[in-house]
Design a protein around this motif. Sequence first.
Motif, mmCIF file in Angstrom:
data_model
loop_
_atom_site.group_PDB
_atom_site.id
_atom_site.type_symbol
_atom_site.label_atom_id
_atom_site.label_comp_id
_atom_site.label_asym_id
_atom_site.label_seq_id
_atom_site.Cartn_x
_atom_site.Cartn_y
_atom_site.Cartn_z
ATOM 1 N N PRO A 104 0.834 -1.198 0.000
ATOM 2 C CA PRO A 104 0.000 0.000 0.000
ATOM 3 C C PRO A 104 0.874 1.255 0.000
ATOM 4 O O PRO A 104 1.903 1.310 0.688
ATOM 5 C CB PRO A 104 -0.803 -0.112 1.301
ATOM 6 N N ALA A 105 0.451 2.256 -0.748
ATOM 7 C CA ALA A 105 1.232 3.489 -0.877
ATOM 8 C C ALA A 105 1.431 4.190 0.465
ATOM 9 O O ALA A 105 2.400 4.927 0.629
ATOM 10 C CB ALA A 105 0.562 4.432 -1.877
ATOM 11 N N ASP A 106 0.557 3.940 1.434
ATOM 12 C CA ASP A 106 0.693 4.593 2.736
ATOM 13 C C ASP A 106 1.364 3.703 3.790
ATOM 14 O O ASP A 106 1.464 4.085 4.943
ATOM 15 C CB ASP A 106 -0.655 5.100 3.240
ATOM 16 N N ASN A 107 1.849 2.540 3.388
ATOM 17 C CA ASN A 107 2.540 1.649 4.326
ATOM 18 C C ASN A 107 4.048 1.937 4.238
ATOM 19 O O ASN A 107 4.806 1.237 3.577
ATOM 20 C CB ASN A 107 2.239 0.185 4.014
ATOM 21 N N ILE A 108 4.452 2.990 4.904
ATOM 22 C CA ILE A 108 5.829 3.486 4.828
ATOM 23 C C ILE A 108 6.824 2.468 5.386
ATOM 24 O O ILE A 108 7.922 2.301 4.842
ATOM 25 C CB ILE A 108 5.967 4.838 5.560
ATOM 26 N N GLY A 109 6.464 1.769 6.448
ATOM 27 C CA GLY A 109 7.369 0.787 7.049
ATOM 28 C C GLY A 109 7.755 -0.315 6.068
ATOM 29 O O GLY A 109 8.935 -0.639 5.916
ATOM 30 N N GLU A 124 2.162 1.337 -10.281
ATOM 31 C CA GLU A 124 1.173 1.441 -9.212
ATOM 32 C C GLU A 124 -0.144 0.930 -9.747
ATOM 33 O O GLU A 124 -0.371 0.865 -10.949
ATOM 34 C CB GLU A 124 1.160 2.840 -8.633
ATOM 35 N N ASP A 125 -0.987 0.519 -8.823
ATOM 36 C CA ASP A 125 -2.268 -0.063 -9.180
ATOM 37 C C ASP A 125 -3.300 0.400 -8.160
ATOM 38 O O ASP A 125 -2.961 0.755 -7.035
ATOM 39 C CB ASP A 125 -2.151 -1.589 -9.165
ATOM 40 N N LYS A 126 -4.529 0.419 -8.571
ATOM 41 C CA LYS A 126 -5.645 0.703 -7.668
ATOM 42 C C LYS A 126 -6.348 -0.629 -7.430
ATOM 43 O O LYS A 126 -6.706 -1.325 -8.375
ATOM 44 C CB LYS A 126 -6.631 1.689 -8.292
ATOM 45 N N THR A 127 -6.506 -0.986 -6.158
ATOM 46 C CA THR A 127 -7.084 -2.265 -5.796
ATOM 47 C C THR A 127 -8.050 -2.074 -4.639
ATOM 48 O O THR A 127 -7.788 -1.274 -3.735
ATOM 49 C CB THR A 127 -5.966 -3.248 -5.372
ATOM 50 N N PHE A 128 -9.131 -2.845 -4.656
ATOM 51 C CA PHE A 128 -10.080 -2.769 -3.551
ATOM 52 C C PHE A 128 -9.494 -3.466 -2.333
ATOM 53 O O PHE A 128 -9.025 -4.597 -2.409
ATOM 54 C CB PHE A 128 -11.428 -3.408 -3.912
ATOM 55 N N SER A 129 -9.514 -2.783 -1.216
ATOM 56 C CA SER A 129 -9.029 -3.320 0.052
ATOM 57 C C SER A 129 -10.217 -3.774 0.886
ATOM 58 O O SER A 129 -11.034 -2.946 1.302
ATOM 59 C CB SER A 129 -8.246 -2.244 0.805
ATOM 60 N N ASN A 130 -10.284 -5.072 1.143
ATOM 61 C CA ASN A 130 -11.333 -5.579 2.018
ATOM 62 C C ASN A 130 -11.187 -5.007 3.420
ATOM 63 O O ASN A 130 -12.176 -4.671 4.067
ATOM 64 C CB ASN A 130 -11.285 -7.111 2.080
ATOM 65 N N ALA A 131 -9.954 -4.891 3.890
ATOM 66 C CA ALA A 131 -9.714 -4.414 5.255
ATOM 67 C C ALA A 131 -10.176 -2.970 5.442
ATOM 68 O O ALA A 131 -10.636 -2.598 6.510
ATOM 69 C CB ALA A 131 -8.236 -4.535 5.600
ATOM 70 N N ARG A 132 -10.053 -2.173 4.387
ATOM 71 C CA ARG A 132 -10.401 -0.749 4.491
ATOM 72 C C ARG A 132 -11.752 -0.418 3.851
ATOM 73 O O ARG A 132 -12.220 0.712 3.957
ATOM 74 C CB ARG A 132 -9.316 0.095 3.831
ATOM 75 N N SER A 133 -12.308 -1.371 3.148
ATOM 76 C CA SER A 133 -13.574 -1.173 2.434
ATOM 77 C C SER A 133 -13.508 0.013 1.485
ATOM 78 O O SER A 133 -14.437 0.819 1.398
ATOM 79 C CB SER A 133 -14.736 -0.990 3.415
ATOM 80 N N GLU A 134 -12.383 0.127 0.787
ATOM 81 C CA GLU A 134 -12.210 1.195 -0.190
ATOM 82 C C GLU A 134 -11.113 0.813 -1.183
ATOM 83 O O GLU A 134 -10.344 -0.116 -0.938
ATOM 84 C CB GLU A 134 -11.843 2.511 0.500
ATOM 85 N N VAL A 135 -11.055 1.553 -2.257
ATOM 86 C CA VAL A 135 -9.997 1.355 -3.234
ATOM 87 C C VAL A 135 -8.752 2.063 -2.722
ATOM 88 O O VAL A 135 -8.822 3.218 -2.275
ATOM 89 C CB VAL A 135 -10.408 1.911 -4.626
ATOM 90 N N VAL A 136 -7.627 1.353 -2.743
ATOM 91 C CA VAL A 136 -6.364 1.931 -2.293
ATOM 92 C C VAL A 136 -5.336 1.866 -3.417
ATOM 93 O O VAL A 136 -5.451 1.056 -4.337
ATOM 94 C CB VAL A 136 -5.802 1.196 -1.038
ATOM 95 N N THR A 137 -4.353 2.719 -3.316
ATOM 96 C CA THR A 137 -3.241 2.688 -4.250
ATOM 97 C C THR A 137 -2.171 1.770 -3.693
ATOM 98 O O THR A 137 -1.788 1.893 -2.526
ATOM 99 C CB THR A 137 -2.649 4.103 -4.446
ATOM 100 N N GLU A 138 -1.726 0.841 -4.506
ATOM 101 C CA GLU A 138 -0.621 -0.007 -4.092
ATOM 102 C C GLU A 138 0.547 0.242 -5.038
ATOM 103 O O GLU A 138 0.361 0.462 -6.241
ATOM 104 C CB GLU A 138 -1.002 -1.485 -4.069
ATOM 105 N N LEU A 139 1.733 0.275 -4.467
ATOM 106 C CA LEU A 139 2.939 0.418 -5.256
ATOM 107 C C LEU A 139 3.413 -0.965 -5.667
ATOM 108 O O LEU A 139 3.391 -1.900 -4.855
ATOM 109 C CB LEU A 139 4.025 1.118 -4.441
ATOM 110 N N ILE A 140 3.832 -1.081 -6.905
ATOM 111 C CA ILE A 140 4.438 -2.317 -7.387
ATOM 112 C C ILE A 140 5.941 -2.073 -7.353
ATOM 113 O O ILE A 140 6.444 -1.171 -8.027
ATOM 114 C CB ILE A 140 3.965 -2.666 -8.802
#
Length: 144
Positions: A104-109, A124-140
């Motif tokens: 996830p783009a906001d998972n700095i650690g 980067e990709d946009k993927t639905f996050s079940n944990a957040r119940s929203e679309v999140v940006t993930e870095l590849i």
Amino acid sequence: MDYFFEHQQDAEANLMAAFAPRSPQDRGVFDYHWSRLLEDPATKVRTIEQDGQVAGAVVVSGIGEEPELSFWTAREYWGQGITTSAVDALLEAFTDRPLRAHVPADNIGSQKILTRRGFSVVGEDKTFSNARSEVVTELIMQLG
């Protein structure tokens, strides 16, 4: 496996990881997922331990297609260098490149762990996050 299932129940860790199962409490889904990983002879799974306790896991899966690194560490072990050491050990043992990771783009650690190992962002990709119940940006991210 019980430890990994227990770790998956941590709501804060699920939010950080973003990509959790729709229902983390569903033991059947958990067991099915892990049985598929463990039955694949090409998949590399390593348990992360600290002081005799199971702290998490580091995995390389998708071998033969596009191998992908993933890891999960129980929250009480965050910030102690345990995940970094486990990733280093797996990267020493698994030398196939390129190797990808999605974070996830906001998972700095997690990004820091990967960047310091030589991974760089390749997309980067946009993927639905079940944990957040929203679309999140993930870095590849990719190594090699």
